[in-house]
Every structure is written in C-alpha cells, then in structure tokens.
Design a protein around this motif. Structure first.
Motif, short mmCIF file in Angstrom:
data_model
loop_
_atom_site.label_atom_id
_atom_site.label_comp_id
_atom_site.label_asym_id
_atom_site.label_seq_id
_atom_site.Cartn_x
_atom_site.Cartn_y
_atom_site.Cartn_z
N ALA A 48 -2.12 -8.33 1.97
CA ALA A 48 -1.28 -7.00 2.12
C ALA A 48 -2.36 -5.84 1.88
O ALA A 48 -2.92 -5.94 0.92
CB ALA A 48 0.03 -7.07 1.18
N ASP A 49 -2.21 -4.69 2.89
CA ASP A 49 -2.59 -3.58 2.50
C ASP A 49 -2.31 -2.84 1.12
O ASP A 49 -1.27 -3.12 0.61
CB ASP A 49 -2.12 -2.21 3.38
N CYS A 50 -3.64 -2.69 0.29
CA CYS A 50 -3.41 -2.13 -0.91
C CYS A 50 -4.54 -1.21 -1.39
O CYS A 50 -5.28 -0.88 -0.25
CB CYS A 50 -3.50 -3.32 -1.95
N LEU A 51 -4.44 -0.77 -2.61
CA LEU A 51 -5.70 0.18 -2.93
C LEU A 51 -6.97 -0.09 -2.60
O LEU A 51 -7.83 0.62 -2.11
CB LEU A 51 -5.43 0.45 -4.39
N GLU A 52 -7.27 -1.49 -2.86
CA GLU A 52 -8.69 -2.05 -2.48
C GLU A 52 -8.91 -1.94 -1.14
O GLU A 52 -10.24 -2.09 -0.88
CB GLU A 52 -8.81 -3.45 -3.42
N THR A 53 -7.95 -2.37 -0.13
CA THR A 53 -8.35 -2.17 1.20
C THR A 53 -8.31 -0.67 1.82
O THR A 53 -9.37 -0.25 2.37
CB THR A 53 -7.45 -3.16 2.04
N THR A 54 -7.17 -0.16 1.70
CA THR A 54 -6.79 1.00 2.48
C THR A 54 -7.71 2.11 2.13
O THR A 54 -8.28 2.90 2.59
CB THR A 54 -5.54 1.39 2.43
N VAL A 55 -7.74 2.22 0.64
CA VAL A 55 -8.52 3.50 -0.09
C VAL A 55 -9.86 3.07 -0.33
O VAL A 55 -10.88 3.89 0.36
CB VAL A 55 -7.89 4.04 -1.54
N GLU A 56 -10.26 2.07 -0.99
CA GLU A 56 -11.60 1.74 -1.31
C GLU A 56 -12.45 1.17 -0.24
O GLU A 56 -13.58 1.86 0.06
CB GLU A 56 -11.67 0.66 -2.41
N VAL B 254 -10.42 -4.02 9.36
CA VAL B 254 -9.31 -5.04 10.03
C VAL B 254 -8.12 -4.87 8.99
O VAL B 254 -8.22 -5.09 7.78
CB VAL B 254 -9.77 -6.41 10.25
N PRO B 255 -6.98 -4.45 9.45
CA PRO B 255 -5.83 -4.51 8.57
C PRO B 255 -5.47 -5.75 7.95
O PRO B 255 -5.95 -6.77 8.46
CB PRO B 255 -4.50 -3.90 9.53
N SER B 256 -4.67 -5.74 6.76
CA SER B 256 -4.29 -7.05 6.19
C SER B 256 -3.32 -7.74 6.88
O SER B 256 -2.76 -7.30 7.93
CB SER B 256 -3.99 -6.67 4.68
N LEU B 257 -3.01 -9.01 6.40
CA LEU B 257 -1.95 -9.80 7.15
C LEU B 257 -0.66 -9.31 7.31
O LEU B 257 0.06 -9.49 8.02
CB LEU B 257 -2.18 -11.27 6.71
N ASN B 258 -0.30 -8.57 6.12
CA ASN B 258 0.94 -8.07 6.08
C ASN B 258 1.97 -8.96 6.26
O ASN B 258 2.46 -10.03 5.53
CB ASN B 258 1.00 -6.77 6.57
N SER B 259 2.80 -8.65 7.22
CA SER B 259 3.99 -9.59 7.87
C SER B 259 3.78 -9.93 8.95
O SER B 259 4.75 -10.09 10.03
CB SER B 259 5.34 -9.02 7.40
#
Length: 344
Positions: free
Chosen positions: A295-303, A323-328
């Motif tokens: 899921a998108d989070c601080l480590e992916t979206t921001v870092e 690449v975005p996270s798997l999310n839903s």
C-alpha cells in the motif's frame, strides 16, 4: 452449510500509521513502533532511553511534516488502502465460511481488537496474513509474536495459521507486472530500480541457519531452503521474478535498500547511493518498483516518489517514475483471497 457451523477467521495485518499528522500523534506512533524489540533489537532499557529520550522527542516534528506531504482527505493512504482491500475482498469470500477482520500492528485498529472480534464469533481457526511480502523479524515476525502473545491468554485457543511470506504467489507477481506494464507503455527507461525497505545486517545474521548468510550477491543469487527466510535473499528473488514477468533486460535491473537509520551497517546496496551513481553515470530515465510495500505509504510516496526523485533530477537525471503500490488493485485482491481461503 449449516448456520451453526463455525467459521474460519481471517486477520489481515498491516504496519500501522499515526492517527493524524499532529506531532503528538506521530510521537505516540513512533514510541509504540520503535519500542518493539523486533524493530530495534537491543535490550529494553537502552531501547527505552533511545526511543523516549532521543528519537521520539526529536524525530516526531520532522516526521509529522513528512506525514503531511502524504496525508489526503481520506487520511493515511496505508490505512484507507488497507480498508479498501477489505471492502473489495469481503464480497468475494463465502460469508458463511469466513469472517474477515483488518488490523494494524501499531495504533488503530489494533490486533487485539481484530482478534477479539474473531474470538467473540467462536471461529474454529484463524488465518493471519501479515501484509508484508518478504518475511522479516521486524514485520511478519512482530505480527506473529503479537498474535500469539494475545491468543495465549484465551482459555480456548483455536488453530492459528500464519502466512509468513508470499513472494512466489503468481497473482502477487501478476499484479506487479500489470502495474509495471502500464508505466512502460508510455515510456522507455534506462534502469529498473527495485527498492526495498532496509534492515540492519545484524538482524539478517541472527536468522541465518548455521551461519550460512554472507550478505553478498553470491549468497543471495539463489533462493534455497537455507536462505528462504533471509530478507535480503527474498528481496532479490522478488526482483528476479517480477523482472522475468516483465521481460526486463538483466543488465538494466537493480535491487537496493532504502530507509537506513543510525550508524550500524544495513543491508546493501543503499538506494540513496545508487541514485547518485546512476546520475553520475549518465542514466537519465528510471522506473522504480517498491515490492516490499503493498500500500502507498511514507516510504513509497514521499521517500522514493519525492525525495529520491528530487535528488536524481538535481544531479542530472531527466525522469524518475514510481510504480504505485498494489493498494486495492483487483489482481492483488484476488491474490489475498487465494492466500487466506486456500489450504496450505
């Protein structure tokens, strides 16, 4: 099926998130997270002093600012994407056979809350899926320990099954391949960077069977029964499997590790070093995958998506796409359904 027949309980567990971006809420989250002995694996007294007198007081204001970059009208992406996963998964499972609950390892909704709901329903067994693809003591291990700590207080303990990793599940790989293909249709890239959350090297060595682990690319080049729970080996294996799905040229694929903290050596190579090296070597266009996060989070979206991008562009790069996270995503929902409803 008889309405009186006991159900199987399903508990999906993600990492957790502060309740808000207020500094006090972020400090509370950091204290709970970092006081976990599987996260900072040093004796409890020095850990308490480090977390409560140094890290939480001084890091919380900065972290709160980082969370503000991430927060949306729906709140924390990690939380609402996990809830979206539950919402999409619920109608796909047989309600007469399964009861689905979602929890966070830290903060709300807690594991204790999820387990209480399942215990109250008198489920015959519980399937626990930590939403971390690669096993690490600090993530999957911590979830397993917490579930067992709570369940051992029950008078009657049902059968409990833990899914320790799922890096080879075909639908997990398909979901990442679909996301990669969508990005690659629009653009060609010079490098494909697979950036995973890092861990201190000592944590990897602690789990090494008979001192097998060497923490080098020769040791991690093959995924075997001896290194099946080595986090670094699992990450390299994940990269190879996704790259094969996407038919990426081997010489353009790089695995690395982010989010390093402190002075102790962490598993290498470091993402921040590779960002600089790629720019220095004339690499212009990079596509980044983060397959340690679902899921998108601080480590992916921001870092990865903002900080590393800024660094790469400032040093001469031209394009840095995450690449975005798997999310839903539907394929990911199908993967989770198969993981929790199929017998091992």
């Amino acid at each position: 099926m008889s309405q009186n027949k006991a159900k199987t309980g399903i508990l999906l567990v993600n990492l957790g998130t502060p309740d808000s971006t207020a500094t006090g809420d972020v400090r509370k989250y950091l204290r709970e997270f970092l006081m976990d002995g599987r996260v900072i694996d040093i004796p409890v007294i020095p850990r308490w002093l480090l977390v409560n007198l140094i890290i939480a007081p001084f890091r919380a204001p900065k972290s709160a600012g980082e969370y503000r970059k991430l927060w949306t009208d729906r709140g924390s992406p990690l939380l609402f994407h996990t809830m979206d996963l539950k919402e999409k998964l619920t109608p796909l499972i047989d309600q007469s056979r399964f009861q689905l609950e979602v929890a966070m390892r830290y903060q709300s909704p807690g594991i204790e809350e999820g387990l209480k709901a399942l215990n109250k329903s008198n489920v015959k067994e519980i399937v626990v899926l930590p939403l971390f693809p690669q096993y690490a003591s600090a993530t999957n291990g911590s979830v397993i320990e917490r579930v067992m700590e709570l369940a051992t207080k029950w008078q009657i303990i049902p059968s409990i099954r833990f899914i320790s990793n799922f890096i080879e599940h075909p639908l997990f790989l398909d979901a990442w391949a679909e996301l990669g293909q969508e990005m690659m249709v629009l653009q060609e890239y010079d490098r494909y960077l697979f950036s995973y959350h890092g861990l201190p090297e000592r944590q990897i060595r602690k789990g090494s069977v008979d001192g097998y682990c060497r923490l080098n690319d020769t040791c991690c080049a093959r995924y075997t029964k001896k290194n099946q729970f080595c986090y670094r080996a699992q990450c390299f294996h994940t990269t190879r499997l996704i790259a094969e799905k996407l038919q990426l040229p081997e010489e353009k694929v790089v695995t690395c590790f982010q989010s390093r903290l402190g002075k102790d050596p962490w598993i290498k190579p470091y993402t921040e070093d590779l960002v600089r090296e790629m720019a220095d070597n004339g690499i212009k266009k990079v596509l980044v995958f983060s397959p340690a996060f679902v899921a998108d989070c601080l480590e992916t979206t921001v870092e990865v998506g903002q900080e590393y991008k800024e660094q790469f562009l400032e040093q001469g790069g031209e394009r840095w796409d995450l690449v975005p996270s798997l999310n839903s995503r539907d394929t990911w929902v199908d993967c989770v359904k198969d993981l929790v409803t199929s017998k091992s």
